[in-house]
Structures are given as structure tokens and as C-alpha cells.
Design a protein around this motif. Structure first.
Motif, PDB file in Angstrom:
ATOM      1  N   ARG A  11      53.979  40.447 107.993  1.00 51.67           N
ATOM      2  CA  ARG A  11      52.837  39.547 108.133  1.00 51.67           C
ATOM      3  C   ARG A  11      53.312  38.310 108.875  1.00 51.67           C
ATOM      4  NH1 ARG A  11      49.657  37.658 102.910  1.00 51.67           N
ATOM      5  NH2 ARG A  11      51.629  36.565 102.519  1.00 51.67           N
ATOM      6  N   VAL A  12      52.594  37.956 109.933  1.00 52.52           N
ATOM      7  CA  VAL A  12      52.968  36.812 110.769  1.00 52.52           C
ATOM      8  C   VAL A  12      51.760  35.901 110.925  1.00 52.52           C
ATOM      9  CG1 VAL A  12      53.843  36.047 113.007  1.00 52.52           C
ATOM     10  CG2 VAL A  12      54.636  38.208 112.029  1.00 52.52           C
ATOM     11  N   VAL A  13      51.918  34.635 110.589  1.00 52.37           N
ATOM     12  CA  VAL A  13      50.875  33.633 110.773  1.00 52.37           C
ATOM     13  C   VAL A  13      50.966  33.098 112.200  1.00 52.37           C
ATOM     14  CG1 VAL A  13      49.990  31.398 110.024  1.00 52.37           C
ATOM     15  CG2 VAL A  13      50.883  33.018 108.340  1.00 52.37           C
ATOM     16  N   LEU A  14      49.862  33.200 112.938  1.00 53.15           N
ATOM     17  CA  LEU A  14      49.788  32.693 114.304  1.00 53.15           C
ATOM     18  C   LEU A  14      49.076  31.352 114.270  1.00 53.15           C
ATOM     19  CD1 LEU A  14      48.716  36.001 116.126  1.00 53.15           C
ATOM     20  CD2 LEU A  14      51.019  35.176 115.643  1.00 53.15           C
ATOM     21  N   PRO A  39      41.354  36.495 112.261  1.00 54.69           N
ATOM     22  CA  PRO A  39      41.216  35.104 112.681  1.00 54.69           C
ATOM     23  C   PRO A  39      41.063  34.161 111.489  1.00 54.69           C
ATOM     24  CG  PRO A  39      39.697  36.536 113.871  1.00 54.69           C
ATOM     25  CD  PRO A  39      40.242  37.333 112.721  1.00 54.69           C
ATOM     26  N   SER A  40      41.486  32.938 111.710  1.00 60.64           N
ATOM     27  CA  SER A  40      41.283  31.866 110.738  1.00 60.64           C
ATOM     28  C   SER A  40      40.885  30.618 111.509  1.00 60.64           C
ATOM     29  CB  SER A  40      42.563  31.622 109.934  1.00 60.64           C
ATOM     30  OG  SER A  40      43.584  31.124 110.772  1.00 60.64           O
ATOM     31  N   ALA A  41      40.615  29.533 110.802  1.00 61.94           N
ATOM     32  CA  ALA A  41      40.199  28.304 111.476  1.00 61.94           C
ATOM     33  C   ALA A  41      41.309  27.744 112.360  1.00 61.94           C
ATOM     34  CB  ALA A  41      39.774  27.264 110.435  1.00 61.94           C
ATOM     35  N   THR A  42      42.546  28.035 112.038  1.00 60.35           N
ATOM     36  CA  THR A  42      43.689  27.496 112.796  1.00 60.35           C
ATOM     37  C   THR A  42      44.569  28.615 113.336  1.00 60.35           C
ATOM     38  OG1 THR A  42      44.951  27.311 110.749  1.00 60.35           O
ATOM     39  CG2 THR A  42      43.746  25.341 111.502  1.00 60.35           C
ATOM     40  N   GLY A  43      43.949  29.608 113.933  1.00 57.72           N
ATOM     41  CA  GLY A  43      44.717  30.699 114.506  1.00 57.72           C
ATOM     42  C   GLY A  43      44.342  32.032 113.916  1.00 57.72           C
ATOM     43  N   GLY A  44      45.311  32.666 113.267  1.00 60.67           N
ATOM     44  CA  GLY A  44      45.051  33.952 112.652  1.00 60.67           C
ATOM     45  C   GLY A  44      46.288  34.491 111.974  1.00 60.67           C
ATOM     46  N   THR A  45      46.121  35.638 111.304  1.00 61.66           N
ATOM     47  CA  THR A  45      47.232  36.264 110.591  1.00 61.66           C
ATOM     48  C   THR A  45      47.381  37.700 111.071  1.00 61.66           C
ATOM     49  OG1 THR A  45      46.864  34.898 108.646  1.00 61.66           O
ATOM     50  CG2 THR A  45      48.178  36.880 108.344  1.00 61.66           C
ATOM     51  N   LEU A  78      54.523  31.775 113.709  1.00 59.24           N
ATOM     52  CA  LEU A  78      54.708  31.505 115.131  1.00 59.24           C
ATOM     53  C   LEU A  78      53.697  30.461 115.584  1.00 59.24           C
ATOM     54  CD1 LEU A  78      55.167  35.113 116.609  1.00 59.24           C
ATOM     55  CD2 LEU A  78      56.924  33.467 115.998  1.00 59.24           C
ATOM     56  N   SER A  79      54.150  29.541 116.406  1.00 61.28           N
ATOM     57  CA  SER A  79      53.273  28.501 116.933  1.00 61.28           C
ATOM     58  C   SER A  79      52.754  28.916 118.305  1.00 61.28           C
ATOM     59  CB  SER A  79      54.024  27.172 117.051  1.00 61.28           C
ATOM     60  OG  SER A  79      54.455  26.733 115.778  1.00 61.28           O
ATOM     61  N   ALA A  80      51.541  28.484 118.620  1.00 60.27           N
ATOM     62  CA  ALA A  80      50.929  28.788 119.900  1.00 60.27           C
ATOM     63  C   ALA A  80      51.681  28.086 121.028  1.00 60.27           C
ATOM     64  CB  ALA A  80      49.466  28.359 119.896  1.00 60.27           C
ATOM     65  N   ARG A  81      51.768  28.765 122.159  1.00 59.53           N
ATOM     66  CA  ARG A  81      52.426  28.201 123.343  1.00 59.53           C
ATOM     67  C   ARG A  81      51.462  28.247 124.517  1.00 59.53           C
ATOM     68  NH1 ARG A  81      58.160  31.247 123.686  1.00 59.53           N
ATOM     69  NH2 ARG A  81      58.270  29.967 125.600  1.00 59.53           N
TER      70      ARG A  81
END
Length: 570
Positions: free
Chosen positions: A67-70, A127-133, A176-179
């Protein structure tokens, strides 16, 4: 990146939660399907459905989840892949030995850096409010998982998840943080309707610093997934269509110091290299002015209509093939006619006619002949007739007895036959021949143009016979010559001495003033002698080398003719 591994109890809670989620009414929380970002965007992207997510089959044991939080600023809409990476036993052994023996700089610091992705799998992202999982997805037990995800606006996530040694069950987590993507936004200026469509080649401006170049190259897997067309032009120079009146976004690109852009016109003419500096995480605007990049015009495509004929006929050689630029085969009609479109107007185009050589008879022409097409300015349709030069033949008449004598008196690579042509400056000159054909009654040698010819028949480098001469004309009739093995010439020996003392084992090399004849060499015996054999009246050059002596060189044909011996003092 951070990661955590839960125990068996944690895995049970996760599985229970997944079951409850599956049984929950569908109208409570409908999942948002990811959308594929278009490779090249000229307007707002239209979401499309991705391939269905799959669960990865474990290779060794059941129960390991990834499981990775994006992390991002908006709900995730895009696609994600998980690459399963492994380390070969050979790489692991070399790395462990290198580190154990303290070899400085031998391989990477981390063993995980040797992992190679063997397969990529699409994985669902919630999806989530701040990215997704991403996930949880069932994965095999391997040393490393490479995660790639991207959104429609070019934002991407990239990272490796390393599995701790000994863990085979539970949940492997990472964040992982967005790039922001690095790229360019290209727009054309100065385009006129008659120019036609343009395309663009993209070339990396790789850093000279190896570490920076490797870091930039880490994004290539992302590019291959997100924008395969851009990956293709970076790898092999494939041109991308460039729309007129709209911007073309090239992203993501590797984080190199710069990128090179080459504009290509509809006719195929290319501009000079335009270097664009890059800044990581930024999309640079670029305007390509057609007038500035093509000061001599964008060029035109020329259509060539032609015919291939064998000299003296109106048909092409039997089995002929016509190859155009890039060795592309061009169909030939039975009468030799052909049509080629799209040739450049600003430079010559080279064509080749290939003619197959028959097995049991003389070839009619050289196996290959080149033709250059040079378009005249302003001409878009041209016509040509290309005539393949037919072989003429000089035939050296020899009966069976002569062939037997040659075979008995020569050693490979001899006999050697050399073609000569009478030059207008009153001397014989060497001429190359495309074919030497041994026939029952002699040797046939191909000739490309009329003239006066003869053959040299070489039994060795120092025994050369001259044939009679014959005029080969325009009528394509064979010219016939003969030669005789006469008594002219002497047997000759080389004597190498140091004062009155013979030099044993000196290497003697004999070469002819007929440059195409292979040289001969030998070693002096205990008496300091090496037998040349019969020397015919042609120039003969000797080189003598012996350990402890300076090399000796000189012309010896006259000495052989006078007394049959060449005396060399070292």
C-alpha cells in the motif's frame, strides 16, 4: 519515502476492512476511475478508462500486501504501475564479496540498487482529497517494488519500496510525494499554408557529470509509461507531429540540463539544433520561427520517374534490384520503369542498382552500380534514364597443358592475374576488374570501358609474364590475348653476410613494383642463403631483417639479371 511492515494481526484487520468495503452499499462511496493522460496535449485532456487493475500473484508465499500513499494537492486521477524487481544471484555474490573485501567504489552502496524490474502491473489507486492510495495490492516476496503513478496534468510519483529481509506477510507501506514534470511547451511561428505539416525530433542534452546523467535517466521508466511517443523520439529519433496554431507539450522529460529540438518540414528538411535549457519541475515555453530556422526555405518533395536499362539494350539487367535512399527497395517494372516520391529538393539522393551474378556463366554487369539524382531548382517532377554499364571481356587463351603447368609451378595465393590498360601518357597502368572467370579455354576478365588492355600472369612475386595486348571496343566483342612461359630470366639467390660470416635466420621479404602482387618471404639457411627462384624482368624490392643488425632495403632485379645472386652485407 517511509515504509512500515505490520504483523499477521494487522494483516487480518486489513483483510476484514476490505471485506466490509466490498459488502458496503454501492451508493455510499463510488470509486473514481483513473484516467490516462494523453501523450501529447494540445488542449484539455479527455479522461479515458485505464486497463483493469490486477492483483499480483505471489511467487513464494501468500499474504504480502503493498500500500502506497500518493500525496498531492488534488484527488488523484490517472494510472499507476508496480514493477516487481529482483536481484540475480551473480550480482548479489559480486556485491557481497566486494563489500566484504573492502573494495572502494566497487558497485553501489545499497544491494537494492542492483534490482531489475522484470514485469510491470497496473494497480488501482483510490482517490482522496490530498492525492490517493495505491492498493492494498497482493504482491510476491521480492527485494524491491518500483512504484510509478501519473496524473493527467503531468504530475507523477516515482519511488522504490524495499522489503525488509525475512518479511513474507503483512502490509508493506510507503509514502510518495507528487513531483511536477520537467518539459517544454512548443509553439510554431511564421507558418504559411503552403509549408504543410511539421514534425519535431527531441534529443537529450545529457549532463557531462555522470551522477547527474544517471539521476536524470531514472525518469526514463516513467516516460515509457506516461508518454511512449516521447520515449521513442528520445531513444531512436522518431519525429512527433507538431500541430499548427496550437502548443505541443513535451512532458515529462528527463531532468537534463537541456533538450535539443529539431524541426522537420513536410518535405523532410531539418532545421539546425535548437537548444532549450531545462529547469527541474518547470515547463519551459519555446517558440520556433520557421523563417529563421529555414532561411533557404522548407524544401519541396520531388517525384522521380525513371527507367533502368542495361547498356546496349532497352531492358534492365536480369534480376536487377533498385535501392533508394536508406537502402529502401524500389519496385521495378519488367521494362525497368520506376516511380519514387518524396525525394528532397535541396540535396542529391543516391540510388544503387544491384545485379545478381550467375553461377555458371559470365555476369552481364557489375554487382552494384550507383546513380545520383540531383534535382534542379523549382522542379517537383523529374525524369531520368539510368544505363547500367555492361561488361566487356578480355579473354586470356590457355589450353589444359598451360593450366597444368601453372598449377604445378605455383603456390597459393598464386597464380595472380593483373589487368593493365594503356594510358594516354604512353605507359601501362593497373586497372581493377570486377570479375575474373576461369573458363575451359582460359581466363575471362571484365572491363568497364573500351581501350587497349593486357594481363600480367604472376607465378610468384618475382616471376611475372606479360600477355599480348588487345583493343576492346564499343561493339562488346571479346578481346583475346595470349602469353608464353619463355626462358627469359635467371634463377636467383640472396646471400646475407656479416663481413665474410654468413647470417643464419635473416628474414628476407621480396615485393614487386606491381603493387597488387602479394609479397614473398623466407629465412636464410646456415650458409646465409635464401633461394628466390626464377626472376623475370620486373622490378624487385628486398627487405632484410636480422636480430642485432640494422634493416637493409634495396632494389635487386638488376643484380639477379646480371649474375643470379644478390649479395647483402649487414
Amino acid at each position: 519515502m517511509k515504509r512500515r511492515v505490520w504483523g499477521v494481526g494487522g494483516a487480518a484487520l486489513v483483510l476484514a476492512a476490505l471485506v466490509l468495503w466490498w459488502l458496503w452499499p454501492a451508493d455510499v462511496a463510488a470509486p473514481v476511475m483513473p484516467a490516462r493522460a494523453p501523450i501529447v496535449r494540445t488542449e484539455a485532456p479527455t479522461p479515458v478508462s485505464p486497463p483493469p487493475p490486477v492483483e499480483l500473484e505471489p511467487s513464494h508465499s501468500e499474504g504480502l500486501l503493498l500500500r502506497v500513499v500518493l500525496q498531492g494537492d488534488v484527488p488523484f486521477q490517472g494510472e499507476a504501475r508496480v514493477g516487481v524487481a529482483s536481484i540475480s544471484d551473480a550480482d548479489r555474490h559480486v556485491w557481497e564479496v566486494s563489500k566484504r573485501e573492502g573494495r572502494a567504489g566497487a558497485g553501489p552502496e545499497r544491494l537494492e540498487d542492483l534490482a531489475n524490474v522484470s514485469e510491470w502491473w497496473p494497480v488501482e489507486v483510490t482517490p482522496s482529497a490530498t492525492g490517493g492510495t495505491l492498493g492494498p495490492a497482493l504482491v510476491p516476496v521480492v527485494p524491491l517494488y518500483r512504484v510509478v503513478a501519473w496524473a493527467a496534468d503531468g504530475t507523477f510519483w516515482l519511488g522504490d519500496v524495499v522489503l525488509e529481509e525475512g518479511v513474507t506477510t503483512g502490509v508493506v507501506e510507503a509514502v510518495l510525494s507528487a513531483r511536477a514534470p520537467t518539459g517544454v511547451r512548443v509553439r510554431l511561428a511564421g507558418v504559411r499554408p503552403e509549408h504543410g505539416p511539421f514534425s519535431l525530433r527531441v534529443v537529450r542534452g545529457v549532463s557531462r557529470d555522470v551522477r547527474d546523467a544517471e539521476r536524470a535517466s531514472e525518469l526514463l521508466p516513467v516516460i515509457r509509461h506516461v508518454a511512449p511517443d516521447i520515449a521513442s523520439t528520445l531513444a531512436d529519433g522518431t519525429a512527433l507531429p507538431l500541430p499548427v496554431g496550437k502548443s505541443l507539450e513535451l512532458l515529462p522529460l528527463p531532468t537534463d540540463p537541456s533538450v535539443g529540438l529539431v524541426l522537420r518540414s513536410a518535405a523532410g528538411r531539418e532545421s539546425a539544433w535548437v537548444e532549450v535549457p531545462l529547469r527541474e519541475g518547470r515547463v519551459e515555453p519555446v517558440v520556433l520561427d520557421v523563417g529563421s530556422l529555414f532561411p533557404e526555405g522548407v524544401g519541396e518533395a520531388v517525384t522521380l520517374r525513371g527507367k533502368v536499362e542495361l547498356e546496349g539494350t532497352f531492358l534492365p539487367p536480369e534480376g536487377a534490384r533498385l535501392l533508394g535512399p536508406g537502402d529502401v527497395e524500389i519496385p521495378l517494372a519488367q521494362d525497368g520503369r520506376f516511380v519514387v516520391s518524396g525525394l528532397p529538393s535541396w540535396e542529391p539522393s543516391r540510388f544503387r542498382v544491384e545485379v545478381a551474378s550467375p553461377v555458371s556463366r559470365r555476369p552481364v554487369a557489375a554487382t552494384e552500380q550507383a546513380f545520383d539524382f540531383r534535382p534542379k531548382p523549382g522542379v517537383q517532377d523529374a525524369e531520368v534514364t539510368w544505363r547500367v554499364t555492361a561488361y566487356r571481356w578480355l579473354v586470356l587463351r590457355m589450353d589444359g597443358a598451360m593450366w597444368a603447368q601453372i598449377e604445378a609451378r605455383t603456390r597459393k595465393p598464386y597464380p595472380v592475374f593483373v589487368l593493365q590498360r594503356w594510358h594516354h601518357e604512353k605507359q601501362w597502368e593497373l586497372v581493377s576488374a570486377g570479375a575474373y572467370i576461369q573458363e575451359e579455354d582460359g581466363m575471362a576478365v571484365s572491363i568497364l570501358e573500351p581501350g587497349r588492355y593486357r594481363l600480367l600472369v604472376s607465378f610468384s612475386v618475382h616471376e611475372v609474364y606479360t600477355s599480348t595486348a588487345a583493343d576492346v571496343g564499343e561493339d562488346m566483342a571479346d578481346g583475346t590475348v595470349t602469353f608464353q612461359v619463355d626462358v627469359e630470366g635467371n634463377d636467383c639467390e640472396v646471400l646475407v653476410t656479416d663481413g665474410r660470416k654468413p647470417v643464419f635466420g635473416a628474414r628476407v621479404t621480396a615485393s614487386s613494383d606491381v603493387s597488387s602482387l602479394p609479397p614473398a618471404w623466407g629465412l636464410t639457411d646456415a650458409r646465409g642463403r635464401w633461394r628466390l627462384g626464377r626472376v623475370r624482368p620486373f622490378g624487385l624490392h628486398l627487405e632484410v631483417e636480422a636480430e642485432g643488425y640494422a634493416p637493409w632495403t634495396g632494389e635487386v632485379a638488376e643484380a639477379c639479371r646480371r649474375g643470379g645472386e644478390v649479395r647483402i652485407q649487414l
